[in-house]
Scaffold this active site. Structure first.
Site, short mmCIF file in Angstrom:
data_model
loop_
_atom_site.label_atom_id
_atom_site.label_comp_id
_atom_site.label_asym_id
_atom_site.label_seq_id
_atom_site.Cartn_x
_atom_site.Cartn_y
_atom_site.Cartn_z
N LYS A 22 0.84 -1.21 0.00
CA LYS A 22 0.00 0.00 0.00
C LYS A 22 0.87 1.26 0.00
O LYS A 22 0.64 2.18 -0.76
CB LYS A 22 -0.90 -0.01 1.24
CG LYS A 22 -1.60 1.32 1.49
CD LYS A 22 -2.47 1.30 2.71
CE LYS A 22 -1.79 1.70 4.00
NZ LYS A 22 -1.47 3.13 4.11
N ASN A 23 1.88 1.26 0.86
CA ASN A 23 2.67 2.48 1.03
C ASN A 23 3.60 2.77 -0.15
O ASN A 23 4.21 3.84 -0.21
CB ASN A 23 3.49 2.43 2.32
CG ASN A 23 2.61 2.64 3.55
OD1 ASN A 23 1.41 2.92 3.41
ND2 ASN A 23 3.20 2.51 4.73
N ARG A 102 -4.29 10.82 4.67
CA ARG A 102 -3.19 11.76 4.76
C ARG A 102 -2.31 11.77 3.51
O ARG A 102 -1.87 12.82 3.05
CB ARG A 102 -2.35 11.42 5.99
CG ARG A 102 -1.18 12.34 6.19
CD ARG A 102 -0.38 11.99 7.41
NE ARG A 102 0.93 12.61 7.30
CZ ARG A 102 1.21 13.84 7.67
NH1 ARG A 102 0.28 14.60 8.19
NH2 ARG A 102 2.42 14.33 7.52
N CYS A 126 -5.00 8.56 9.77
CA CYS A 126 -5.02 7.86 11.06
C CYS A 126 -4.80 8.85 12.20
O CYS A 126 -3.98 9.76 12.09
CB CYS A 126 -3.89 6.83 11.13
SG CYS A 126 -4.23 5.31 10.27
N ARG A 131 0.94 14.77 13.35
CA ARG A 131 1.34 14.60 11.96
C ARG A 131 1.29 15.92 11.18
O ARG A 131 0.47 16.09 10.27
CB ARG A 131 0.48 13.55 11.29
CG ARG A 131 0.57 12.21 11.95
CD ARG A 131 -0.17 11.16 11.18
NE ARG A 131 0.74 10.28 10.46
CZ ARG A 131 0.33 9.26 9.71
NH1 ARG A 131 -0.94 9.01 9.56
NH2 ARG A 131 1.19 8.49 9.13
N PRO A 132 2.16 16.85 11.48
CA PRO A 132 2.15 18.14 10.79
C PRO A 132 2.73 18.05 9.38
O PRO A 132 3.16 16.98 8.95
CB PRO A 132 3.05 19.00 11.67
CG PRO A 132 3.96 18.04 12.35
CD PRO A 132 3.22 16.75 12.47
N VAL A 133 2.74 19.18 8.65
CA VAL A 133 3.27 19.18 7.28
C VAL A 133 4.42 20.20 7.12
O VAL A 133 4.74 20.59 6.01
CB VAL A 133 2.17 19.47 6.24
CG1 VAL A 133 1.18 18.33 6.17
CG2 VAL A 133 1.46 20.79 6.51
N ASP A 316 5.12 0.73 11.88
CA ASP A 316 3.91 0.07 11.39
C ASP A 316 3.81 -1.40 11.83
O ASP A 316 2.81 -2.06 11.55
CB ASP A 316 3.83 0.14 9.85
CG ASP A 316 3.47 1.54 9.36
OD1 ASP A 316 3.07 2.38 10.20
OD2 ASP A 316 3.58 1.79 8.15
N ARG A 408 -8.49 -0.83 4.81
CA ARG A 408 -7.63 0.20 4.23
C ARG A 408 -6.26 -0.38 3.87
O ARG A 408 -5.61 0.14 2.97
CB ARG A 408 -7.42 1.35 5.23
CG ARG A 408 -8.64 2.23 5.43
CD ARG A 408 -8.29 3.40 6.33
NE ARG A 408 -7.01 3.95 5.93
CZ ARG A 408 -6.10 4.45 6.78
NH1 ARG A 408 -6.36 4.50 8.05
NH2 ARG A 408 -4.96 4.92 6.33
#
Ligand code: UD1
Length: 429
Positions: A22-23, A102, A126, A131-133, A316, A408
């Site tokens: 997925k990632n 995200r 999630c 989880r900033p940007v 993970d 997901r």
């Protein structure tokens, strides 16, 4: 809402095919925005996150067909998908779409590089920490992109295109590395990215971008050099195996006992996790086509683990490993260093009888003789699969609620486990 019912106590024996990651699939799909030609991706897992990203890309004008057909087949198997972004019809990624996942924020990289502008909502995803940007924004600014944040949106402009330059991440970020690398492919000049994420998915994306005509070297190491080119073309690329799914099933076998061949995967993608499992008492043997995992009746040894960026132990797999340690013959310590709030599974594991104490970013897990089935709630993607692992070894019946999180990220989970002898069924409602 669907639930999953598991009756514990069976060992796992057989073969589990590992799906495409997925990632890796998500950034590869996003890379299709960089060219007006067709990008063909093989081994794309059939997952809710992939379907969601297809919708998001469609909003920007990306057309897709599955194995030559417009409609996605609904059998839940990995597929070959063709993505074509002939014309970008919209450079805005709205809140309604980005808030659901995200990774969709990452469209900012290709959009700004190809179109010179992008307006992307701040992300959701999630609930595992803030989880900033900031790293995305600082990195893009270093490449000449003008950015302001307004009304929950990041507005990016690069009227003269992406400029060559250099950026050193103060903290390793997988997503920000993907984005900077994608944006840099069309730069005027050379871009140096330092302290880059070294995850195999970054290397896989670079390989695909190079097949599209990009000039990237060093992906998979701390320093990535991208020599900008005028345009990219189409390509055909295979999504690499899912190392998190691989590690999850390896842990399931270590937990339930048994003998399973994990097929279509590679031990080189998760050495650190496999070493940890060996230390816990699982027998792990890499083969040409995958990994052979066995554990006989002997108990599990406690092992301390701290998550780290690749090649360290992956965050993970932290929840899954904690599930395993709930049955160890002693006390282990599990420290989370990547995300600040990634212990939501602790409460739910406790409902199954686990003995876990949290102090800051470290969980102290005292192994118990036996877990007992109960009703539990999935709270995020990896946490939910940790409950499945625990349930496989629990006495009696466990029902995992809110399994949309599992959908997901895990393709055909019930089927893969059932085929190996587990009692796992989906209760649809
Ligand atoms: C990706 C993976 C996710 C995995 C994570 C870490 C995908 C789709 N998701 O997520 O499964 O758990 O890598 O291996 O590939 N950070 C900042 N500022 C930023 C960006 C990140 O402070 O601008 C922080 C995050 O809050 C976190 C850390 O950096 O603490 C690592 O996050 P990052 O590597 O960016 O994770 P993702 O790419 O979102």
């Amino acid at each position: 809402m669907d639930r999953i019912r598991i009756v514990g106590g069976e060992s796992l024996n057989g073969v589990i095919p590992i799906s495409g990651a997925k990632n890796a699939a998500l950034p590869l799909m996003i890379a299709s925005l960089l060219t007006d030609d067709t990008l063909t991706l093989e081994n794309v897992p059939h997952l809710a996150d992939v379907e969601q990203l297809i919708r998001i890309l469609g909003n920007h004008g990306v057309d897709y067909s599955v194995n030559g057909r417009r409609q996605a087949q609904d059998r839940g198997y990995s597929r070959t998908i063709h993505f074509t972004a002939r014309d970008i019809v919209d450079t805005t990624a709205p809140y309604e779409l980005v808030s659901k996942m995200r990774a969709s924020f990452w469209v900012i990289g290709p959009l700004i590089a190809r179109m010179g502008e992008a307006r992307v909502s701040l992300p959701g995803g999630c609930a595992i920490g803030t989880r900033p940007v900031d790293l995305f924004i600082d990195g893009l600014k270093a490449l000449g992109v003008e950015i302001d944040i307004d009304g929950g949106y990041v507005n990016a402009r690069a009227p003269k295109g992406i400029q060559g330059g250099s950026y050193e991440f103060p903290k390793v970020s997988v997503g920000a590395t993907h984005v900077l690398m994608m944006a840099a492919t069309l730069a005027n000049g050379t871009v140096e990215i330092r302290n880059a994420a070294r995850e195999p998915e970054v290397e896989n994306l670079a390989k695909c971008l190079n097949a599209m005509g990009a000039r990237i070297s060093g992906a998979g190491s701390e320093t990535i050099i991208v020599e900008g080119v005028g345009s990219l073309s189409g390509a055909r690329h295979r999504v690499l195996p899912d190392r998190i799914e691989t590690g999850t099933y390896a842990m399931a076998v270590a937990m339930a006992g048994g003998d399973v061949m994990l097929e279509d995967t590679s031990a080189s993608l998760l050495e650190s996790a496999l070493d940890t499992l060996r230390a816990a008492g699982a027998e792990i043997n890499p083969t040409n086509s995958g990994i052979h995992v066995r554990r006989n009746g002997s108990g599990l040894e406690p092992v301390d683990v701290s998550t780290d960026p690749f090649p360290g132990f992956p965050t993970d797999l932290q929840a899954q490993f904690m599930a395993l340690m709930t049955r160890a013959k002693g006390t282990s310590h599990i420290t989370e260093t990547i995300f600040e709030n990634r212990f939501m599974h602790v409460q739910e594991l406790a409902r199954l009888g686990a003995d876990i104490a949290l102090s800051g970013q470290t969980a102290t897990v005292r192994g118990v003789e036996q877990l007992k089935g109960a009703q539990v709630m999935a709270t995020d993607l990896r946490a939910s699969v940790s409950l499945v692992i625990a349930a496989l070894a629990a006495e009696g019946e466990t029902v995992v609620n809110r399994v949309y999180h599992l959908d997901r990220g895990f393709e055909r989970l019930e089927e893969k486990l059932t085929r190996c002898g587990a009692t796992v069924e989906r209760l649809s409602s």
